[in-house]
Design a protein around this motif. Sequence first.
Motif, PDB file in Angstrom:
ATOM      1  N   PRO A  25     -14.870  18.098   7.532  1.00 36.49           N
ATOM      2  CA  PRO A  25     -16.336  18.096   7.631  1.00 36.49           C
ATOM      3  C   PRO A  25     -17.048  17.325   6.521  1.00 36.49           C
ATOM      4  O   PRO A  25     -18.078  16.693   6.777  1.00 36.49           O
ATOM      5  CB  PRO A  25     -16.706  19.584   7.557  1.00 36.49           C
ATOM      6  N   ILE A  26     -16.518  17.338   5.302  1.00 36.15           N
ATOM      7  CA  ILE A  26     -17.200  16.645   4.197  1.00 36.15           C
ATOM      8  C   ILE A  26     -17.156  15.140   4.419  1.00 36.15           C
ATOM      9  O   ILE A  26     -18.167  14.436   4.295  1.00 36.15           O
ATOM     10  CB  ILE A  26     -16.574  17.031   2.836  1.00 36.15           C
ATOM     11  N   THR A  27     -15.981  14.628   4.789  1.00 34.69           N
ATOM     12  CA  THR A  27     -15.860  13.191   5.077  1.00 34.69           C
ATOM     13  C   THR A  27     -16.718  12.822   6.279  1.00 34.69           C
ATOM     14  O   THR A  27     -17.386  11.781   6.279  1.00 34.69           O
ATOM     15  CB  THR A  27     -14.377  12.825   5.342  1.00 34.69           C
ATOM     16  N   GLN A  28     -16.715  13.668   7.292  1.00 36.31           N
ATOM     17  CA  GLN A  28     -17.560  13.432   8.475  1.00 36.31           C
ATOM     18  C   GLN A  28     -19.009  13.235   8.078  1.00 36.31           C
ATOM     19  O   GLN A  28     -19.650  12.255   8.460  1.00 36.31           O
ATOM     20  CB  GLN A  28     -17.533  14.659   9.405  1.00 36.31           C
ATOM     21  N   ALA A  29     -19.517  14.167   7.288  1.00 36.50           N
ATOM     22  CA  ALA A  29     -20.932  14.130   6.897  1.00 36.50           C
ATOM     23  C   ALA A  29     -21.230  12.856   6.109  1.00 36.50           C
ATOM     24  O   ALA A  29     -22.246  12.191   6.337  1.00 36.50           O
ATOM     25  CB  ALA A  29     -21.269  15.368   6.076  1.00 36.50           C
ATOM     26  N   GLN A  30     -20.332  12.510   5.199  1.00 39.59           N
ATOM     27  CA  GLN A  30     -20.526  11.321   4.358  1.00 39.59           C
ATOM     28  C   GLN A  30     -20.571  10.051   5.216  1.00 39.59           C
ATOM     29  O   GLN A  30     -21.433   9.199   5.031  1.00 39.59           O
ATOM     30  CB  GLN A  30     -19.363  11.227   3.385  1.00 39.59           C
ATOM     31  N   ILE A  31     -19.662   9.960   6.148  1.00 36.23           N
ATOM     32  CA  ILE A  31     -19.580   8.774   7.003  1.00 36.23           C
ATOM     33  C   ILE A  31     -20.842   8.631   7.854  1.00 36.23           C
ATOM     34  O   ILE A  31     -21.426   7.544   7.950  1.00 36.23           O
ATOM     35  CB  ILE A  31     -18.289   8.844   7.857  1.00 36.23           C
ATOM     36  N   TRP A  32     -21.320   9.719   8.427  1.00 35.85           N
ATOM     37  CA  TRP A  32     -22.528   9.617   9.274  1.00 35.85           C
ATOM     38  C   TRP A  32     -23.760   9.311   8.440  1.00 35.85           C
ATOM     39  O   TRP A  32     -24.657   8.599   8.880  1.00 35.85           O
ATOM     40  CB  TRP A  32     -22.706  10.868  10.132  1.00 35.85           C
ATOM     41  N   GLN A  33     -23.777   9.835   7.219  1.00 34.33           N
ATOM     42  CA  GLN A  33     -24.910   9.532   6.341  1.00 34.33           C
ATOM     43  C   GLN A  33     -24.982   8.032   6.054  1.00 34.33           C
ATOM     44  O   GLN A  33     -26.059   7.429   6.110  1.00 34.33           O
ATOM     45  CB  GLN A  33     -24.764  10.324   5.037  1.00 34.33           C
ATOM     46  N   VAL A  34     -23.836   7.428   5.770  1.00 34.12           N
ATOM     47  CA  VAL A  34     -23.813   5.983   5.508  1.00 34.12           C
ATOM     48  C   VAL A  34     -24.241   5.207   6.749  1.00 34.12           C
ATOM     49  O   VAL A  34     -25.023   4.257   6.669  1.00 34.12           O
ATOM     50  CB  VAL A  34     -22.404   5.543   5.026  1.00 34.12           C
ATOM     51  N   ILE A  35     -23.776   5.610   7.903  1.00 32.05           N
ATOM     52  CA  ILE A  35     -24.142   4.900   9.133  1.00 32.05           C
ATOM     53  C   ILE A  35     -25.654   4.995   9.371  1.00 32.05           C
ATOM     54  O   ILE A  35     -26.303   3.989   9.675  1.00 32.05           O
ATOM     55  CB  ILE A  35     -23.334   5.432  10.337  1.00 32.05           C
ATOM     56  N   LEU A  36     -26.207   6.181   9.185  1.00 36.46           N
ATOM     57  CA  LEU A  36     -27.659   6.330   9.397  1.00 36.46           C
ATOM     58  C   LEU A  36     -28.455   5.516   8.378  1.00 36.46           C
ATOM     59  O   LEU A  36     -29.513   4.973   8.698  1.00 36.46           O
ATOM     60  CB  LEU A  36     -28.067   7.810   9.368  1.00 36.46           C
ATOM     61  N   GLN A  37     -27.932   5.397   7.159  1.00 38.87           N
ATOM     62  CA  GLN A  37     -28.589   4.532   6.159  1.00 38.87           C
ATOM     63  C   GLN A  37     -28.610   3.084   6.639  1.00 38.87           C
ATOM     64  O   GLN A  37     -29.602   2.368   6.455  1.00 38.87           O
ATOM     65  CB  GLN A  37     -27.832   4.576   4.821  1.00 38.87           C
ATOM     66  N   ASN A  54      -0.328   3.533   4.280  1.00 39.66           N
ATOM     67  CA  ASN A  54       0.319   4.858   4.326  1.00 39.66           C
ATOM     68  C   ASN A  54       0.146   5.654   3.038  1.00 39.66           C
ATOM     69  O   ASN A  54       0.619   6.780   2.932  1.00 39.66           O
ATOM     70  CB  ASN A  54       1.804   4.726   4.717  1.00 39.66           C
ATOM     71  N   GLU A  55      -0.552   5.061   2.041  1.00 41.00           N
ATOM     72  CA  GLU A  55      -0.820   5.788   0.790  1.00 41.00           C
ATOM     73  C   GLU A  55      -2.228   6.364   0.754  1.00 41.00           C
ATOM     74  O   GLU A  55      -2.706   6.780  -0.293  1.00 41.00           O
ATOM     75  CB  GLU A  55      -0.596   4.853  -0.404  1.00 41.00           C
ATOM     76  N   LEU A  56      -2.908   6.344   1.915  1.00 44.50           N
ATOM     77  CA  LEU A  56      -4.259   6.912   2.005  1.00 44.50           C
ATOM     78  C   LEU A  56      -4.299   7.986   3.081  1.00 44.50           C
ATOM     79  O   LEU A  56      -3.538   7.932   4.058  1.00 44.50           O
ATOM     80  CB  LEU A  56      -5.266   5.809   2.371  1.00 44.50           C
ATOM     81  N   SER A  57      -5.234   8.935   2.928  1.00 41.33           N
ATOM     82  CA  SER A  57      -5.419   9.955   3.968  1.00 41.33           C
ATOM     83  C   SER A  57      -6.188   9.341   5.137  1.00 41.33           C
ATOM     84  O   SER A  57      -6.775   8.254   5.012  1.00 41.33           O
ATOM     85  CB  SER A  57      -6.203  11.133   3.401  1.00 41.33           C
ATOM     86  N   GLY A  58      -6.222  10.052   6.249  1.00 43.39           N
ATOM     87  CA  GLY A  58      -6.953   9.569   7.421  1.00 43.39           C
ATOM     88  C   GLY A  58      -8.417   9.304   7.113  1.00 43.39           C
ATOM     89  O   GLY A  58      -8.983   8.286   7.515  1.00 43.39           O
ATOM     90  N   GLY A  59      -9.020  10.203   6.354  1.00 42.17           N
ATOM     91  CA  GLY A  59     -10.434  10.049   6.011  1.00 42.17           C
ATOM     92  C   GLY A  59     -10.678   8.844   5.112  1.00 42.17           C
ATOM     93  O   GLY A  59     -11.653   8.116   5.285  1.00 42.17           O
ATOM     94  N   GLU A  60      -9.774   8.656   4.164  1.00 43.43           N
ATOM     95  CA  GLU A  60      -9.894   7.498   3.258  1.00 43.43           C
ATOM     96  C   GLU A  60      -9.738   6.192   4.040  1.00 43.43           C
ATOM     97  O   GLU A  60     -10.485   5.235   3.855  1.00 43.43           O
ATOM     98  CB  GLU A  60      -8.854   7.598   2.137  1.00 43.43           C
ATOM     99  N   LEU A  61      -8.770   6.204   4.946  1.00 42.98           N
ATOM    100  CA  LEU A  61      -8.513   5.009   5.755  1.00 42.98           C
ATOM    101  C   LEU A  61      -9.692   4.710   6.693  1.00 42.98           C
ATOM    102  O   LEU A  61     -10.079   3.555   6.873  1.00 42.98           O
ATOM    103  CB  LEU A  61      -7.242   5.271   6.572  1.00 42.98           C
TER     104      LEU A  61
END
Length: 198
Positions: A156-168, A122-129
């Motif tokens: 959108p920034i977290t979205q982009a980062q997460i998909w970039q890692v997955i594609l890597q 509960n000390e993290l945001s949804g994106g961090e979690l």
Amino acid sequence: MLLEADGISFRYNKNSWILDNVHLKLHAGEVLGLSGPSGCGKTTLAQILAGYKRPHRGQVKLNGKPLPTKGYNPVQLVWQHPEKAVNPRWQMKKVLNERGPIDEELMKALGIEPDWLNRWPNELSGGELQRFCLARALGPETRFLIADEITTMLDPITQAQIWQVILQQVEKRKLGVLVISHEQPLLSRLCSRIITIA
Ligand SMILES: Nc1ncnc2c1ncn2[C@@H]1O[C@H](COP(=O)(O)OP(=O)(O)O)[C@@H](O)[C@H]1O
Ligand SMILES: [Mg+2]
């Protein structure tokens, strides 16, 4: 490596089938999209593919064999709501290593700060979690990732980062990914093939 849904049918009650004879094939290194209207059974199918639910008919096969019921599951599911996918009584370092140790490089790529490990969910945001949930799902033995609307709730920034890692990961280790989303632009951008269930 091949993950296959072979004629999957599923119903929650006697009246109506949610999934009716669904077939799909997901190859190693492939990014496959799955779309369909809300309530059509995408999350149900995701749970069946990752072994959380048993279909009434048909089978999930990994290289032609049933999914393993013991040991590490090479088919990992990441859920839409990360706050429901972690134990609220566990510090993040325990959550992260729940299924085995996680690569430091992967944590860096996902932007997980070392001091977040000492926090409670509960000390993290949804994106961090969600970054933690993805890291946890990407253990070294994971071959297929089922991503069920995993960035729908994120900025959108977290979205982009997460998909970039997955594609890597797709490039680096031939991870096979099923991207479940109702957002057509996202699917068109990420996937080489898109299937729809109604
Ligand atoms: N545990 C459950 N018991 C009864 N019905 C359920 C259950 N879970 C989901 N459903 C119903 O099954 C249908 C498909 O749900 P779901 O797989 O979550 O669809 P989607 O992810 O495509 O929105 C919906 O009508 C939903 O209300
Ligand atoms: Mg859903």
